[in-house]
Design an enzyme around this catalytic site. Structure first.
Site, PDB file in Angstrom:
ATOM      1  CE  LYS A  39      -3.430   2.454   2.916  1.00 24.35           C
ATOM      2  NZ  LYS A  39      -3.992   2.618   4.090  1.00 24.35           N
ATOM      3  CG  ASP A  95      -5.567   8.162   4.428  1.00 25.19           C
ATOM      4  OD1 ASP A  95      -6.534   8.753   3.894  1.00 25.19           O
ATOM      5  OD2 ASP A  95      -5.707   7.383   5.381  1.00 25.19           O
ATOM      6  CE  LYS A 126      -6.510   8.711   7.936  1.00 20.63           C
ATOM      7  NZ  LYS A 126      -7.214   7.443   8.626  1.00 20.63           N
ATOM      8  CG  ASP A 162      -1.975   4.974   5.358  1.00 24.57           C
ATOM      9  OD1 ASP A 162      -2.011   4.129   6.071  1.00 24.57           O
ATOM     10  OD2 ASP A 162      -3.364   5.492   4.826  1.00 24.57           O
ATOM     11  CG  ASP A 164      -9.891   7.362   6.719  1.00 24.81           C
ATOM     12  OD1 ASP A 164      -9.000   7.575   6.192  1.00 24.81           O
ATOM     13  OD2 ASP A 164     -10.016   7.400   7.990  1.00 24.81           O
ATOM     14  CD  GLU A 209      -6.792   5.298   2.242  1.00 22.77           C
ATOM     15  OE1 GLU A 209      -5.811   4.880   2.605  1.00 22.77           O
ATOM     16  OE2 GLU A 209      -7.743   5.715   3.131  1.00 22.77           O
ATOM     17  NE  ARG A 261     -10.981  -1.446   3.015  1.00 26.89           N
ATOM     18  CZ  ARG A 261     -11.323  -1.653   4.159  1.00 26.89           C
ATOM     19  NH1 ARG A 261     -12.551  -2.226   4.396  1.00 26.89           N
ATOM     20  NH2 ARG A 261     -10.668  -1.251   5.346  1.00 26.89           N
TER      21      ARG A 261
END
EC number: 3.4.11.1
Length: 581
Positions: free
Chosen positions: A350, A355, A362, A375, A435, A437, A439
């Site tokens: 990933k 993010d 968030k 991330d 959020d 995202e 995946r």
């Protein structure tokens, strides 16, 4: 004879010089536990302030955002070697002795029973026994006692506790970290390492423990000072292993440890890098640099946004749509320079360089938006593994390193809650949480990996906060339907000292992921959230490909040290190595 005592907790990497009458400091390590609140879903509109292209916006942002550039840092190389000599004959700055609690046993005359400690204590006129008794040093993990011995061959002798037994990679890695801490505290340039109980070790155990100690030493010396105005260079130049064997087998083990450790350092640097420095384009550039560095075995294919559109990567591109920094899809390929390829593997990471959460932004300190550079951790682990594999050059195995790099931001062009997007395998997804995202980017990356004709895939990601709730901060979750692949990766993690725990792939939970308007939603709620995330990813893997997912959200960052851990590299490299011929 003037003698100064130093005591410390190895995990703290700080040593304190004390007189004999002082008591050792008690420094305990702690884990930071993330407390995850229910997600706050806030949606709002943002009017674009300009109409220029994303490429222009990227250029402006990169040129003005903080004017920050990382300082150039050369990581000093340490010379590792083995010798078969009497411990009393070695001459240098520090003789570090790893001891278990059993090794510290003494006879009725308060003399050591362990042969190595007995010989060393006699050489020091009984000082080692006296000091260990006075300081209540018992060999517990984290205990360290260092004596200054001016005028003798070893300027300092240190006892470093290994606990009740020394049998795990993490115990020997901690010993290496303690060696690094002692070397930094005393500005030592030469260190020798000996295990008090090495005579009971098999030859293979000696080689493995030397490798783990070397790894711990390299990583213990590392400090990421690229964004600081001042930094200190480590003074340690050489480490000699006494009683671990000599020759090519030891040399190969030590070189392997070095290569993996510098891959871990590369990963740490990527994760530590702020988002205004490490954009998707810069991450792709770092990947291309690896291909150039190992051009005899590695090639790079960086796909730009238009190429991703041609491949119908709608899931990945939806995440990237809001950012002024365009997406870059990274594909590195490792092929041995000679010999047949028997196995094709893919490592998928990933790669969110930042993010924000998107429109489901968030909010609140528990969601740590300011730390969301982490991330990128999965992709950083994959690229760190690529660096190590480029050095090690395992035969008979082809490895594809795949990262869908982008940012998850907020703008008028971004994906909205409720949007329906289409992945490159034709599956449709209702975005009920922007959020969730990671995946979405991994979905197209996994489809792409399967299209490379690989036999096995391991993906690694900071995917869910729910895995932290389930397993805490000391281990990562592992998901797969393949028992054989699970055994392979668990064996690799155990050898590397990185903890994994196999989690259930409970298919009945897929009910939570059903949509009324699309094939699936991208978020099934917090209950079993890490499981449903894994079930989501499974929908993008071909049935003929073995696949395993690692959710490393709890392991990517060390809050106490305010730094990345480099988690995942050692396990991935070990797994690839075990699949080589």
């Amino acid at each position: 004879m003037a003698v100064t005592l130093v005591t410390s907790c190895a995990s703290s990497s700080r040593f304190h010089f004390r007189s004999f009458s002082s008591s050792p400091s008690s420094l305990s390590s702690c884990f930071v536990r993330f407390q995850l609140l229910s997600r706050l879903r806030v949606s709002f509109a943002i009017t674009p302030l300009y109409c220029s292209s994303k490429a222009t916006a990227h250029t402006i942002a990169h040129a003005t955002l903080g004017l920050t550039q990382a300082n150039s840092v050369d990581h000093p190389k340490i010379s590792f070697s083995g010798k078969e000599i009497d411990v009393t004959e070695w001459k240098g700055d520090i003789l570090a002795v790893g001891v278990t609690e059993k090794d510290m046993a003494k006879d009725a005359n308060s003399k050591f029973e362990n042969p190595i400690l007995k010989k060393l204590d006699a050489h020091l006129g009984g000082l080692l026994a006296d000091v260990s008794a006075e300081e209540d040093f018992s060999g517990k993990p984290g205990q360290s006692t260092v004596l200054r011995l001016p005028g003798l061959g070893s300027k300092r002798v240190g006892l470093i506790g290994l606990g009740k037994s020394a049998s795990t990679p993490s115990a020997f890695q901690s010993l290496g970290e303690a060696v690094a801490a002692a070397a930094k505290a005393s500005q030592a340039s030469s260190v020798a390492v000996v295990l008090a109980s090495s005579e009971s070790f098999s030859d293979e155990s000696k080689l493995s423990s030397a490798s783990d100690i070397a790894s711990g030493t390299v990583l213990g010396l590392f400090e990421d000072s690229r964004y600081k105005s001042e930094s200190k260079k480590p003074s340690l130049k050489s480490v000699v292993f006494i009683g671990f064997g000599t020759g090519p087998e030891l040399e190969n083990k030590l070189k392997y440890a070095e290569h993996v450790s510098y891959g871990v350092i590369f990963t740490k640097e990527l994760v530590n890098s702020p988002a205004n420095v490490l954009s998707p384009a810069v991450l792709a550039e770092e990947a291309s640099n690896l291909a150039s560095m190992y051009s005899n075995v590695m090639t790079a294919n960086i796909l730009k946004e238009e190429q991703c559109k041609e491949l119908k990567m709608g899931s990945y591109l939806a995440v990237a749509a809001a950012s002024a920094n365009p997406p870059h899809f990274i594909h590195l390929i490792y092929k041995p320079s000679s010999g047949p390829v028997k196995t094709k593997l893919a490592l998928v990471g990933k790669g969110l360089t930042f993010d924000s959460g998107g429109y489901n932004i968030k909010i609140g300190p528990e969601l740590i938006i300011e730390l969301m550079k982490i991330d990128v951790g999965g992709s950083a682990a994959v690229l760190g593994a690529a660096k190590a594999i480029g050095e090690i050059k395992p035969p008979g195995v082809e490895v594809h390193f795949i990262v869908a790099a982008c940012e998850n931001m907020i703008s008028g062009t971004g994906m909205r809650p409720g949007d329906v997007i289409t992945a490159s395998n034709g599956k449709t997804i209702e975005v009920n949480d922007t959020d969730s995202e990671g995946r979405l980017t991994l979905a197209d990356a996994l489809v792409y990996a399967c299209n490379q004709g690989v036999d096995k895939i391991v993906d690694i990601a900071t995917l869910t906060g729910e895995i932290i709730v389930a397993l805490g901060p000391s281990m990562a979750g592992m998901y797969t339907a393949s028992d054989e692949l699970a055994k392979e990766v668990i064996a690799a993690s155990q050898r590397s000292g990185e903890k994994l725990w196999r989690m259930p792939m409970e298919e009945s939970y897929w009910e939570m992921m059903k949509s009324g308007v699309a094939d699936m939603v991208n978020f099934g709620g917090r209950a079993g959230g890490s499981i449903t995330a894994a079930l989501f990813l499974k929908r993008f893997v071909s049935e003929n490909v073995e696949w395993l997912h690692i959710d490393m959200a709890g392991r990517v960052w060390n809050e106490k040290k305010k730094a990345a851990t480099g988690f995942g590299v050692a396990t991935l490299v070990e797994w690839v190595q075990n699949n080589s011929s």
